[in-house]
Each structure stands twice: as structure tokens, then as C-alpha cells.
Motif scaffolding. Structure first.
Motif, PDB file in Angstrom:
ATOM      1  N   VAL A  41     -17.118 -57.128  26.608  1.00 57.48           N
ATOM      2  CA  VAL A  41     -15.666 -57.015  26.490  1.00 57.48           C
ATOM      3  C   VAL A  41     -15.122 -58.401  26.162  1.00 57.48           C
ATOM      4  CG1 VAL A  41     -13.510 -56.482  27.694  1.00 57.48           C
ATOM      5  CG2 VAL A  41     -15.565 -55.111  28.151  1.00 57.48           C
ATOM      6  N   LEU A  42     -14.320 -58.500  25.102  1.00 56.62           N
ATOM      7  CA  LEU A  42     -13.709 -59.758  24.673  1.00 56.62           C
ATOM      8  C   LEU A  42     -12.221 -59.531  24.462  1.00 56.62           C
ATOM      9  CD1 LEU A  42     -13.711 -62.679  23.485  1.00 56.62           C
ATOM     10  CD2 LEU A  42     -14.272 -61.633  21.280  1.00 56.62           C
ATOM     11  N   LEU A  43     -11.390 -60.321  25.150  1.00 55.85           N
ATOM     12  CA  LEU A  43      -9.941 -60.274  24.954  1.00 55.85           C
ATOM     13  C   LEU A  43      -9.429 -61.683  24.720  1.00 55.85           C
ATOM     14  CD1 LEU A  43     -10.429 -57.732  27.096  1.00 55.85           C
ATOM     15  CD2 LEU A  43      -7.964 -57.706  26.915  1.00 55.85           C
ATOM     16  N   LYS A  44      -8.557 -61.823  23.712  1.00 55.63           N
ATOM     17  CA  LYS A  44      -7.964 -63.125  23.400  1.00 55.63           C
ATOM     18  C   LYS A  44      -6.477 -62.977  23.153  1.00 55.63           C
ATOM     19  CE  LYS A  44     -11.807 -65.679  21.378  1.00 55.63           C
ATOM     20  NZ  LYS A  44     -12.289 -66.394  20.206  1.00 55.63           N
ATOM     21  N   SER A  45      -5.740 -64.006  23.578  1.00 53.50           N
ATOM     22  CA  SER A  45      -4.307 -64.146  23.283  1.00 53.50           C
ATOM     23  C   SER A  45      -3.519 -62.905  23.670  1.00 53.50           C
ATOM     24  CB  SER A  45      -4.110 -64.475  21.802  1.00 53.50           C
ATOM     25  OG  SER A  45      -4.819 -65.642  21.475  1.00 53.50           O
ATOM     26  N   LEU A  46      -3.474 -62.645  24.979  1.00 52.93           N
ATOM     27  CA  LEU A  46      -2.829 -61.442  25.486  1.00 52.93           C
ATOM     28  C   LEU A  46      -1.840 -61.802  26.590  1.00 52.93           C
ATOM     29  CD1 LEU A  46      -2.840 -58.317  25.383  1.00 52.93           C
ATOM     30  CD2 LEU A  46      -4.654 -58.373  27.085  1.00 52.93           C
ATOM     31  N   ASP A  47      -0.679 -61.179  26.567  1.00 53.52           N
ATOM     32  CA  ASP A  47       0.345 -61.315  27.595  1.00 53.52           C
ATOM     33  C   ASP A  47       0.645 -59.910  28.088  1.00 53.52           C
ATOM     34  OD1 ASP A  47       2.518 -61.826  29.189  1.00 53.52           O
ATOM     35  OD2 ASP A  47       3.600 -63.002  27.703  1.00 53.52           O
ATOM     36  N   THR A  48       0.282 -59.614  29.346  1.00 52.43           N
ATOM     37  CA  THR A  48       0.401 -58.244  29.848  1.00 52.43           C
ATOM     38  C   THR A  48       0.697 -58.252  31.345  1.00 52.43           C
ATOM     39  OG1 THR A  48      -0.691 -56.087  29.883  1.00 52.43           O
ATOM     40  CG2 THR A  48      -2.078 -58.006  30.295  1.00 52.43           C
ATOM     41  N   THR A  49       1.073 -57.100  31.883  1.00 52.88           N
ATOM     42  CA  THR A  49       1.395 -57.009  33.307  1.00 52.88           C
ATOM     43  C   THR A  49       0.150 -56.974  34.190  1.00 52.88           C
ATOM     44  OG1 THR A  49       1.570 -54.612  33.154  1.00 52.88           O
ATOM     45  CG2 THR A  49       3.601 -55.873  32.910  1.00 52.88           C
ATOM     46  N   ALA A  50      -0.904 -56.298  33.723  1.00 54.04           N
ATOM     47  CA  ALA A  50      -2.124 -56.178  34.532  1.00 54.04           C
ATOM     48  C   ALA A  50      -3.314 -55.884  33.636  1.00 54.04           C
ATOM     49  CB  ALA A  50      -1.972 -55.072  35.571  1.00 54.04           C
ATOM     50  N   MET A  51      -4.493 -56.351  34.078  1.00 61.14           N
ATOM     51  CA  MET A  51      -5.733 -56.102  33.349  1.00 61.14           C
ATOM     52  C   MET A  51      -6.804 -55.636  34.327  1.00 61.14           C
ATOM     53  SD  MET A  51      -5.945 -59.452  30.851  1.00 61.14           S
ATOM     54  CE  MET A  51      -7.697 -59.288  30.784  1.00 61.14           C
ATOM     55  N   ALA A  52      -7.543 -54.587  33.937  1.00 68.51           N
ATOM     56  CA  ALA A  52      -8.704 -54.112  34.693  1.00 68.51           C
ATOM     57  C   ALA A  52      -9.840 -53.960  33.689  1.00 68.51           C
ATOM     58  CB  ALA A  52      -8.413 -52.801  35.390  1.00 68.51           C
ATOM     59  N   LEU A  53     -10.847 -54.814  33.806  1.00 67.36           N
ATOM     60  CA  LEU A  53     -11.966 -54.830  32.866  1.00 67.36           C
ATOM     61  C   LEU A  53     -13.257 -54.621  33.632  1.00 67.36           C
ATOM     62  CD1 LEU A  53     -10.897 -58.094  30.967  1.00 67.36           C
ATOM     63  CD2 LEU A  53     -10.189 -55.738  30.487  1.00 67.36           C
ATOM     64  N   SER A  54     -14.120 -53.725  33.125  1.00 69.98           N
ATOM     65  CA  SER A  54     -15.388 -53.505  33.814  1.00 69.98           C
ATOM     66  C   SER A  54     -16.478 -53.120  32.823  1.00 69.98           C
ATOM     67  CB  SER A  54     -15.253 -52.423  34.891  1.00 69.98           C
ATOM     68  OG  SER A  54     -14.969 -51.171  34.308  1.00 69.98           O
ATOM     69  N   THR A  55     -17.694 -53.542  33.148  1.00 71.75           N
ATOM     70  CA  THR A  55     -18.883 -53.140  32.405  1.00 71.75           C
ATOM     71  C   THR A  55     -20.057 -53.128  33.366  1.00 71.75           C
ATOM     72  OG1 THR A  55     -20.307 -53.576  30.495  1.00 71.75           O
ATOM     73  CG2 THR A  55     -19.386 -55.501  31.591  1.00 71.75           C
ATOM     74  N   SER A  56     -20.934 -52.158  33.198  1.00 63.89           N
ATOM     75  CA  SER A  56     -22.132 -52.128  34.035  1.00 63.89           C
ATOM     76  C   SER A  56     -23.133 -53.164  33.562  1.00 63.89           C
ATOM     77  CB  SER A  56     -22.768 -50.735  34.022  1.00 63.89           C
ATOM     78  OG  SER A  56     -21.925 -49.816  34.666  1.00 63.89           O
ATOM     79  N   THR A  57     -23.424 -53.157  32.247  1.00 64.22           N
ATOM     80  CA  THR A  57     -24.351 -54.123  31.666  1.00 64.22           C
ATOM     81  C   THR A  57     -23.684 -54.743  30.446  1.00 64.22           C
ATOM     82  OG1 THR A  57     -26.234 -52.801  32.386  1.00 64.22           O
ATOM     83  CG2 THR A  57     -26.652 -54.474  30.712  1.00 64.22           C
ATOM     84  N   GLY A  58     -23.303 -56.004  30.562  1.00 63.88           N
ATOM     85  CA  GLY A  58     -22.626 -56.697  29.477  1.00 63.88           C
ATOM     86  C   GLY A  58     -21.812 -57.844  30.028  1.00 63.88           C
ATOM     87  N   ASP A  59     -21.218 -58.604  29.131  1.00 67.51           N
ATOM     88  CA  ASP A  59     -20.417 -59.761  29.502  1.00 67.51           C
ATOM     89  C   ASP A  59     -18.941 -59.460  29.296  1.00 67.51           C
ATOM     90  OD1 ASP A  59     -22.810 -61.132  29.910  1.00 67.51           O
ATOM     91  OD2 ASP A  59     -22.801 -61.999  27.896  1.00 67.51           O
ATOM     92  N   ILE A  60     -18.105 -60.135  30.083  1.00 68.51           N
ATOM     93  CA  ILE A  60     -16.659 -60.085  29.900  1.00 68.51           C
ATOM     94  C   ILE A  60     -16.196 -61.501  29.597  1.00 68.51           C
ATOM     95  CG2 ILE A  60     -14.425 -59.714  31.001  1.00 68.51           C
ATOM     96  CD1 ILE A  60     -15.689 -57.519  32.675  1.00 68.51           C
TER      97      ILE A  60
END
Length: 167
Positions: free
Chosen positions: A46-65
Motif C-alpha cells: 500500500v502506497l499513499l502520497k500527498s493526502l489530506d483526510t480526516t482518517a486513514m485505516a490501512l492494512s495488509t497481511s503480507t506486504g509493506d505500507i
């Protein structure tokens, strides 16, 4: 929602909220989202860039964030096997958990609370700060620099703790 395949949201897209679930595949987002961002993968990065938000929930079983240049309310990131990297992040609360893999925080400023839990993996902080930090790791080192003085209560079963001495 998809079973297999990569999902990419380009910078010129804008959403009220984002909710992505992928079984196998990478998710990258450069799009804006006004409200909640939820991204779940079983196997994938999971890759996120340049974000303005109220809340973030990121998950992965096998992988990088990996997140960079983020302004958010609450951020929750979870990885079973993989690394989490956060660079240039401002938020109210930051919660991360993981079984196997390192956590790298660089220039992460949290106005209230940081809660970090790792089973196996190092926690590395570079020029970070929060009003309150709780860091737990079973097997791994906790190292880094903070921007303001803190009182430290430390304990480790296996690993090194390197913090400034407090009175």
C-alpha cells in the motif's frame, strides 16, 4: 473491491472517501480524499502520497505500507508481515501494529498519541514527536530522535533501548 489486481488512483482524481479491498495486488493512491480512507489487502503493498483526510485505516497481511506527505486526523496501520514507513506525516493520533517487520517514522508529528505495537521488528524514529508515545516490541530495537524532551519508562525482553536519560 477486487480479488486480484493492482489498484492505482492518479493525482488528478478526487473523492469524498476511499474504501478499497484487494485480495492480491498493490494499491497506490495519489488522489485526494476529503473524508475516510480505508485500504485493505491480503497480499500486496500500500502506497499513499500527498493526502489530506480526516482518517486513514490501512492494512495488509503480507506486504509493506508506505505513506508520505500526509495530513490526517487519526491514522491506523496494520501489517502482519511487512514494513511500515511513514515520512512527513502530521496527524492527531497514530496507531500501528505488526507481527514481523520494521517500522520507520521520519518527520512524523502527532498532536496527541502514538501507540506502536510490534512483535518482531525494530521501531526507528527520525525527528518525530507526539504528546504521548507508547511503544511495545517483543523482539526488536527502539531507536530514534524526538523533537521535544520526554520522560521515558522502558522495558524490553529481547532488544536494545536507546533513549536519553531522564531525571
Amino acid at each position: 473491491r477486487a480479488d486480484t489486481g493492482d489498484v492505482s488512483l492518479p493525482i488528478d482524481f478526487a473523492f469524498e472517501c476511499v474504501d478499497i479491498a484487494v485480495s492480491t495486488g498493490d494499491v497506490s493512491s495519489f488522489a485526494s480524499a476529503e473524508q475516510d480512507v480505508t485500504i485493505r489487502t491480503t497480499t500486496g503493498d500500500v502506497l499513499l502520497k500527498s493526502l489530506d483526510t480526516t482518517a486513514m485505516a490501512l492494512s495488509t497481511s503480507t506486504g509493506d505500507i508506505s505513506i508520505k506527505n500526509i495530513d490526517a486526523g487519526d491514522i491506523n496501520m496494520s501489517v502482519s508481515t511487512g514494513e511500515i514507513t511513514a515520512d512527513c506525516v502530521n496527524c492527531r493520533n497514530l496507531t500501528t501494529s505488526g507481527s514481523t517487520g520494521d517500522l520507520h517514522l521520519r518527520e512524523v508529528l502527532v498532536s496527541e498519541k502514538v501507540a506502536i505495537q510490534r512483535t518482531t521488528g525494530d521501531v526507528i524514529m527520525d525527528h518525530c514527536d507526539a504528546a504521548s508515545l507508547t511503544i511495545t516490541t517483543d523482539t526488536g530495537d527502539v531507536i530514534g530522535t524526538l523533537l521535544t524532551a520526554k520522560e521515558f519508562v522502558t522495558e524490553t525482553d529481547t532488544g536494545n533501548v536507546e533513549v536519553p536519560h531522564t531525571a
